[in-house]
Scaffold this active site. Structure first.
Site, PDB file in Angstrom:
ATOM      1  N   HIS A  27      42.569  43.825  37.804  1.00  0.00           N
ATOM      2  CA  HIS A  27      42.012  42.486  37.588  1.00  0.00           C
ATOM      3  C   HIS A  27      43.133  41.465  37.748  1.00  0.00           C
ATOM      4  O   HIS A  27      43.844  41.136  36.802  1.00  0.00           O
ATOM      5  CB  HIS A  27      41.377  42.395  36.186  1.00  0.00           C
ATOM      6  N   GLU A 210      33.576  37.152  29.012  1.00  0.00           N
ATOM      7  CA  GLU A 210      34.867  36.477  28.783  1.00  0.00           C
ATOM      8  C   GLU A 210      34.564  35.295  27.865  1.00  0.00           C
ATOM      9  O   GLU A 210      34.867  35.318  26.684  1.00  0.00           O
ATOM     10  CB  GLU A 210      35.469  36.030  30.127  1.00  0.00           C
ATOM     11  N   ASP A 288      45.177  39.078  35.331  1.00  0.00           N
ATOM     12  CA  ASP A 288      44.246  37.999  35.661  1.00  0.00           C
ATOM     13  C   ASP A 288      44.883  36.955  36.595  1.00  0.00           C
ATOM     14  O   ASP A 288      44.738  37.062  37.812  1.00  0.00           O
ATOM     15  CB  ASP A 288      43.691  37.358  34.379  1.00  0.00           C
ATOM     16  N   ASP A 289      45.569  35.965  36.010  1.00  0.00           N
ATOM     17  CA  ASP A 289      46.213  34.893  36.796  1.00  0.00           C
ATOM     18  C   ASP A 289      47.635  34.720  36.276  1.00  0.00           C
ATOM     19  O   ASP A 289      47.945  33.746  35.577  1.00  0.00           O
ATOM     20  CB  ASP A 289      45.419  33.593  36.640  1.00  0.00           C
TER      21      ASP A 289
HETATM   22  N1  ADE Z   1      39.031  32.900  38.347  1.00  0.00           N
HETATM   23  C1  ADE Z   1      40.330  33.140  38.172  1.00  0.00           C
HETATM   24  N2  ADE Z   1      40.565  33.587  36.927  1.00  0.00           N
HETATM   25  C2  ADE Z   1      39.371  33.633  36.301  1.00  0.00           C
HETATM   26  C3  ADE Z   1      38.941  34.021  34.998  1.00  0.00           C
HETATM   27  N3  ADE Z   1      39.788  34.444  34.065  1.00  0.00           N
HETATM   28  N4  ADE Z   1      37.637  33.922  34.711  1.00  0.00           N
HETATM   29  C4  ADE Z   1      36.765  33.488  35.622  1.00  0.00           C
HETATM   30  N5  ADE Z   1      37.113  33.112  36.855  1.00  0.00           N
HETATM   31  C5  ADE Z   1      38.408  33.184  37.193  1.00  0.00           C
HETATM   32 ZN    ZN Z   2      39.642  37.046  36.268  1.00  0.00          ZN
END
Ligand code: ADE
Ligand code: ZN
Length: 352
Positions: A27, A210, A288-289
């Site tokens: 992810h 989430e 994630d990011d």
């Molecule tokens: N796009 C990038 N990161 C995300 C996240 N944590 N939740 C939903 N969309 C995303």
């Molecule tokens: Zn994500």
């Protein structure tokens, strides 16, 4: 593996095992690996003016109150990505960084609609992603599978057109994902595009639970046929759903630092990952990011273990093993990585 023998591993040994064991990252949004330094470098390369004086000023703006406040900046950041070289540099930087964390398999998402909406088509980013993945395999021994993710705040027709546009590149894709603003955009909005992905032989995954309620996890499973749930942390609010996820062993790709930065949980010490794991769910840890949330996969693991007394060696081994098992890689590759994982842990057991 009898993990009871690891009960008295020193914190230093456990840290080394967490960080140096082979693992999969399941992810991670490739656009979410765009570091501020690269944003500035690409802005300069492409003659884009940024509304921030410097890298530090941009980093200071990364103070999010919820998912949407992050997404606004994340989509704005994408604007510096213009050429094939830009997308290659982005992906390659992530692969080099992931390999340092001993990631042996990565299944990154990319968001085509955040590029096609700016007039940048698949013919720009797909060759870059394919080239970077090939080089990661050749030079880093890192196996990559790309997941095309559609944006849930946009209409389903837009997602269907995006999947059509991806047809020439289908051999280079392993799955379809669903991301962006969760609340008010339930999985069932995307039933047709996920059915189409199933017909095309793609794996299906979806962000759910989430910010959205446990019902979204259930409909991701039942309506979209999701094989993994991205995040899923709010499943713990629903006992029946928890039992189902444990029974069916549906993997959850949990992202602890993301959950803290987006105010899904108050802090890492109160993250419910130990509870999900103890209930028998197939939990994995991911970033994630990472460019926006302060850490890559090893940072997520080590920071979480540092503040959660319920997490020790057996949980570390389970999370690492789950990540490899939950990947969509070939069974032969998975067997090899799992054997490498076990060899590392058996050695550690003897040395402890
Ligand atoms: N796009 C990038 N990161 C995300 C996240 N944590 N939740 C939903 N969309 C995303
Ligand atoms: Zn994500």
């Amino acid at each position: 593996m009898n993990t009871a023998t690891f009960a008295d591993l020193s914190p230093q040994r456990l840290h080394a095992l967490l960080t140096q064991s082979p693992k999969a990252e399941l992810h991670v949004h490739i656009e979410g690996t765009l570091e501020p330094e690269l944003i500035f470098a690409l802005a300069q390369r492409n003659g884009v003016t940024l509304p921030y004086a410097d890298v530090e000023a941009l980093r200071r703006a990364y103070a999010f109150t919820d998912l949407q406040s992050f997404l606004d900046l994340y989509y704005a950041g994408c604007d510096v990505l213009r050429t094939e070289q830009d997308f290659f540099d982005l992906a390659w930087a992530y692969f080099e960084r992931a390999a340092r964390d001993h990631v042996v398999r990565a299944e990154p998402f990319f968001d085509p609609q955040s590029h096609t909406a700016r007039g940048i088509g698949f013919e720009v980013f797909m060759p870059a992603f394919i080239h970077a993945a090939q080089r990661a395999q050749d030079e880093l021994g890192l196996s990559v599978g790309w997941i095309l993710s559609v944006l849930r705040h946009l209409p389903e027709d837009d997602a269907l057109h995006t999947l059509d546009a991806a047809m020439p590149w289908m051999d280079h894709l392993i799955g379809l994902g669903l991301d962006s603003s969760e609340r008010g955009n339930p999985p069932e909005k995307f039933a047709r595009v996920f059915a189409r992905a199933g017909q095309l032989g793609l794996h299906r995954v979806a962000h759910a639970g989430e910010e959205g309620p446990p019902e979204y996890v259930r409909s991701a499973l039942d309506v979209l046929g999701a094989q993994r749930i991205d995040h899923g942390v709010r499943a713990s609010e629903d006992a029946e759903l928890m039992q189902r996820l444990a029974r069916e062993q549906t993997p959850l790709t949990v992202c602890p630092l993301s959950n803290v930065r987006l105010c899904v949980v108050p802090d890492l010490a109160q993250h419910n990952l130990p509870q999900l794991l103890a209930a028998g769910l197939k939990v994995t840890v991911n970033s994630d990011d990472p460019a926006y949330f302060g850490g890559y996969v090893n940072d997520n693991l080590t920071q979480l273990f540092a503040v959660q007394p319920a997490l020790g060696a057996p949980q570390a081994y389970a999370l690492l093993r789950n990540s490899l098992e939950a990947s969509f890689a070939a069974d032969a590759d998975k067997a090899l990585w799992l054997a490498q994982l076990d060899a590392q842990w058996q050695g550690a057991g003897r040395a402890a």
